[in-house]
Every structure is written in C-alpha cells, then in structure tokens.
Scaffold this motif. Structure first.
Motif, PDB file in Angstrom:
ATOM      1  N   PHE A  16     117.580  37.577  52.750  1.00  0.00           N
ATOM      2  CA  PHE A  16     116.452  36.904  52.130  1.00  0.00           C
ATOM      3  C   PHE A  16     115.867  35.823  53.038  1.00  0.00           C
ATOM      4  CE2 PHE A  16     114.365  34.031  49.137  1.00  0.00           C
ATOM      5  CZ  PHE A  16     113.588  34.946  48.452  1.00  0.00           C
ATOM      6  N   VAL A  17     116.706  35.260  53.890  1.00  0.00           N
ATOM      7  CA  VAL A  17     116.232  34.187  54.766  1.00  0.00           C
ATOM      8  C   VAL A  17     115.180  34.696  55.752  1.00  0.00           C
ATOM      9  CG1 VAL A  17     116.919  32.575  56.587  1.00  0.00           C
ATOM     10  CG2 VAL A  17     118.316  32.808  54.545  1.00  0.00           C
ATOM     11  N   SER A  18     115.430  35.871  56.324  1.00  0.00           N
ATOM     12  CA  SER A  18     114.492  36.374  57.337  1.00  0.00           C
ATOM     13  C   SER A  18     113.367  37.211  56.736  1.00  0.00           C
ATOM     14  CB  SER A  18     115.241  37.194  58.385  1.00  0.00           C
ATOM     15  OG  SER A  18     115.748  38.373  57.802  1.00  0.00           O
ATOM     16  N   ALA A  19     113.409  37.472  55.434  1.00  0.00           N
ATOM     17  CA  ALA A  19     112.333  38.254  54.793  1.00  0.00           C
ATOM     18  C   ALA A  19     110.993  37.570  55.049  1.00  0.00           C
ATOM     19  CB  ALA A  19     112.592  38.361  53.292  1.00  0.00           C
ATOM     20  N   GLY A  20     110.019  38.360  55.440  1.00  0.00           N
ATOM     21  CA  GLY A  20     108.701  37.801  55.724  1.00  0.00           C
ATOM     22  C   GLY A  20     108.418  37.666  57.209  1.00  0.00           C
ATOM     23  N   GLU A  49     104.573  40.887  50.152  1.00  0.00           N
ATOM     24  CA  GLU A  49     105.121  41.308  48.853  1.00  0.00           C
ATOM     25  C   GLU A  49     105.946  42.585  49.017  1.00  0.00           C
ATOM     26  OE1 GLU A  49     105.339  39.874  46.091  1.00  0.00           O
ATOM     27  OE2 GLU A  49     103.539  38.816  45.455  1.00  0.00           O
ATOM     28  N   ILE A  52     109.245  41.732  50.781  1.00  0.00           N
ATOM     29  CA  ILE A  52     110.187  41.100  49.833  1.00  0.00           C
ATOM     30  C   ILE A  52     110.802  42.167  48.931  1.00  0.00           C
ATOM     31  CG2 ILE A  52     110.322  39.584  47.803  1.00  0.00           C
ATOM     32  CD1 ILE A  52     110.090  37.881  50.200  1.00  0.00           C
ATOM     33  N   ARG A 102     115.167  35.729  40.942  1.00  0.00           N
ATOM     34  CA  ARG A 102     114.206  34.861  40.247  1.00  0.00           C
ATOM     35  C   ARG A 102     114.428  33.407  40.634  1.00  0.00           C
ATOM     36  NH1 ARG A 102     112.297  38.088  35.463  1.00  0.00           N
ATOM     37  NH2 ARG A 102     113.564  39.934  35.603  1.00  0.00           N
ATOM     38  N   ALA A 103     115.678  33.039  40.812  1.00  0.00           N
ATOM     39  CA  ALA A 103     115.985  31.662  41.199  1.00  0.00           C
ATOM     40  C   ALA A 103     115.410  31.336  42.578  1.00  0.00           C
ATOM     41  CB  ALA A 103     117.497  31.449  41.197  1.00  0.00           C
ATOM     42  N   LEU A 104     115.116  32.364  43.354  1.00  0.00           N
ATOM     43  CA  LEU A 104     114.546  32.155  44.685  1.00  0.00           C
ATOM     44  C   LEU A 104     113.015  32.162  44.655  1.00  0.00           C
ATOM     45  CD1 LEU A 104     117.040  34.477  46.574  1.00  0.00           C
ATOM     46  CD2 LEU A 104     116.908  31.997  46.789  1.00  0.00           C
ATOM     47  N   GLY A 105     112.438  32.327  43.473  1.00  0.00           N
ATOM     48  CA  GLY A 105     110.982  32.236  43.344  1.00  0.00           C
ATOM     49  C   GLY A 105     110.270  33.567  43.309  1.00  0.00           C
ATOM     50  N   PHE A 106     111.056  34.647  43.242  1.00  0.00           N
ATOM     51  CA  PHE A 106     110.450  35.987  43.189  1.00  0.00           C
ATOM     52  C   PHE A 106     110.987  36.737  41.968  1.00  0.00           C
ATOM     53  CE2 PHE A 106     109.825  34.594  47.475  1.00  0.00           C
ATOM     54  CZ  PHE A 106     108.546  35.024  47.746  1.00  0.00           C
ATOM     55  N   GLY A 107     110.613  38.007  41.850  1.00  0.00           N
ATOM     56  CA  GLY A 107     111.094  38.784  40.721  1.00  0.00           C
ATOM     57  C   GLY A 107     110.358  38.472  39.432  1.00  0.00           C
ATOM     58  N   ALA A 108     109.090  38.057  39.543  1.00  0.00           N
ATOM     59  CA  ALA A 108     108.291  37.765  38.355  1.00  0.00           C
ATOM     60  C   ALA A 108     107.499  38.988  37.912  1.00  0.00           C
ATOM     61  CB  ALA A 108     107.352  36.594  38.622  1.00  0.00           C
ATOM     62  N   MET A 110     105.305  40.593  39.786  1.00  0.00           N
ATOM     63  CA  MET A 110     103.948  40.483  40.321  1.00  0.00           C
ATOM     64  C   MET A 110     103.796  41.195  41.663  1.00  0.00           C
ATOM     65  SD  MET A 110     102.416  38.847  37.987  1.00  0.00           S
ATOM     66  CE  MET A 110     100.852  38.538  38.775  1.00  0.00           C
TER      67      MET A 110
ATOM     68  N   SER B  35     105.882  34.169  43.484  1.00  0.00           N
ATOM     69  CA  SER B  35     105.085  35.336  43.074  1.00  0.00           C
ATOM     70  C   SER B  35     103.775  34.900  42.431  1.00  0.00           C
ATOM     71  CB  SER B  35     105.866  36.183  42.068  1.00  0.00           C
ATOM     72  OG  SER B  35     107.041  36.673  42.648  1.00  0.00           O
ATOM     73  N   LEU B  51     111.086  24.200  44.425  1.00  0.00           N
ATOM     74  CA  LEU B  51     111.905  25.273  44.984  1.00  0.00           C
ATOM     75  C   LEU B  51     112.087  25.022  46.484  1.00  0.00           C
ATOM     76  CD1 LEU B  51     113.094  28.144  44.224  1.00  0.00           C
ATOM     77  CD2 LEU B  51     111.010  29.065  45.232  1.00  0.00           C
ATOM     78  N   ASN B  53     113.516  26.899  49.688  1.00  0.00           N
ATOM     79  CA  ASN B  53     114.090  27.967  50.510  1.00  0.00           C
ATOM     80  C   ASN B  53     113.041  28.423  51.523  1.00  0.00           C
ATOM     81  OD1 ASN B  53     112.584  30.325  49.548  1.00  0.00           O
ATOM     82  ND2 ASN B  53     113.739  30.097  47.645  1.00  0.00           N
TER      83      ASN B  53
END
Lengths: 140, 117
Positions: A16-20, A49, A52, A102-108, A110, B35, B51, B53
């Motif tokens: 997840f750290v290097s994603a993007g 997106e 991720i 979700r705690a990492l800010g994704f998975g909504a 979208m 998102s 947040l 990270n």
C-alpha cells in the motif's frame, strides 16, 4: 501518428505504501510530452484508482499507457479474483474492501465509478478466479 | 490566501515546502476518505485531513493540490514528508481539530470552491 507512445508499469501487490507510484510516473511523463493539464489530471486519477484497486483486491498487476495523437488509452490487467457482479461494483458506495483498507482512506466504493467519471470510455473484461482487464480511453 | 497565512492562522508547523509559502491558494476541502477527495473535489488547492499515510500525498498529487494540513497534532513519518517535498506540496501540521481548522480558514475567506459531480 500511427504508432502510439507506450509506457508499461508493473504494479506490486499488497504494498500500500508504494501504490500510486506508476500513476505518479505517468503524470510526470505526460507533462514532459506537453499534454493539457486537465487531460493529465483525468488520466492520472483514473489510473490511480485502478492502481489502488489492483493493490487492494488483486495482488498487483500491470498498467500500460498508450498515447495516440487523438486519445490516451490506459490498460490495467491483473490476475486477481475477478469481479463477480460488475453492475454492483459500478454502483457508488458498493465496496468489498476490508475494514483495514477503509482505515487507509479507500474502499468507499468510489473506485470504479471514479474511473468511469474521469474517462470517455471504460470497458471491463473480468472472470471470477481468472482476473480483470480494464481498458479506459481519454480523448484529446 | 497565501499558504503562509494558513500556517499562521492554524498555528501550524511547516514540515516541508517552505519555499512555497508565498504561493496563493483559493479553495480547500476537508476529508478523511481519499476516495471522496478523488470523486468530488475539483480545483481545491488545500487538503485538510486527519488521515496520515503516503496515499494522502499521492491523492493530493493526482488532484494537483498544493498544500496538505494534518490536523489533531498528527505528525507524518519522514517518508511521507519526503514524498510531498518531491512533489512540491507544502505540509502543515496543526493541533487544531478538523472542524476548527476548516472553520478558521473558512471564516478568513478560504472557501471550498467548485465541486465536481
């Protein structure tokens, strides 16, 4: 221009750290090609997106970007679990991501809708247990 | 509003991008879900978030944002700061909570700008 300019990236899974990183690299390369900033933003958000998603769901994959004179094509391919119900996955707010994502800010829920929102066309080929290939196009 | 004024108003520490403090920004948004930032934000230059990270920086980078404000005294790790520095993004860290930070900036004329649908 008959032959497109091509960029290829391998997207590492479960990192997840290097994603993007691939999306950020594409953004820089498109800037160097002198593309319109609004186009660059649409391409890089859609790809980000997708990147991720590949990290969260599919243990990584590949990203190919083809720059034609009149369009940019983004092809994201993985050998993950596939999408059982594409119609459901395209609904805003529907997500199968785990709570830690979700705690990492994704998975909504979208990701896929955003990819469609920022591109002119999007095609999803997917098979459960085999993988997913998403082809997006942004016209210039 | 100058980014430097945001730092002053929020009594924030500048963790990177000191050379950009004179740059003007005209809109901001507050969010913990990246998102949602990718879905609904348009042309906002400042991201206020609790947040912490690396994907916060990546999200800001994709959206062409110029400044990230970490609220509630959260301090990003060095690799996050370095990523922002490479991307030319200013990082501020404030003890204010999200609601207060947004309210202070809004009250002083930094609005939300346009929202894409």
């Amino acid at each position: 221009m008959s032959e497109p300019v091509r960029f290829h990236f391998d997207v590492a899974g479960e990192n997840f750290v290097s994603a993007g990183e691939a999306s950020a690299a594409v953004k820089k390369l498109l800037r160097q090609l002198g593309m319109d900033p609004a186009v660059i933003r649409r391409v890089s958000i859609a790809m980000y997106e997708g990147e991720i998603n590949m990290v969260i769901h599919a243990n990584g994959g590949t990203a190919d970007i083809l720059v034609y004179a009149d369009r940019i094509v983004i092809v994201l391919e993985d050998h993950g679990p596939g999408i059982p119900n594409v119609g459901l996955a395209m609904q805003e707010g529907y997500s199968t991501a785990a709570e830690n994502v979700r705690a990492l800010g994704f998975g909504a829920g979208m990701g896929l809708p955003n990819m469609k929102r920022y591109t002119d066309s999007m095609d999803i080929e997917t098979a459960v247990g085999v993988g997913t290939k998403i082809t997006m196009e942004v016209r210039l | 509003m100058k980014i430097g004024k945001i730092a002053d108003l929020l009594h924030a520490d500048v963790l990177c991008g000191e050379e950009h403090l004179e740059n003007e920004v005209h809109s901001a948004c507050g969010a913990d879900m990246m998102s949602d930032v990718l879905a609904f934000v348009k042309d906002q230059a400042v991201l206020i978030t609790g947040l912490v990270n690396p994907q916060v920086v990546r999200t800001a980078e994709m959206m062409d944002m110029r400044c990230i404000v970490f609220v509630r005294g959260k301090m990003p790790a060095d690799d996050i700061v370095e990523l922002a520095r490479e991307s030319g993004i200013v990082i501020l860290a404030t003890m204010e909570r999200m609601y207060q930070a947004c309210g202070i900036l809004y009250e002083n004329g930094l609005y939300h700008g346009g929202v894409a649908q």
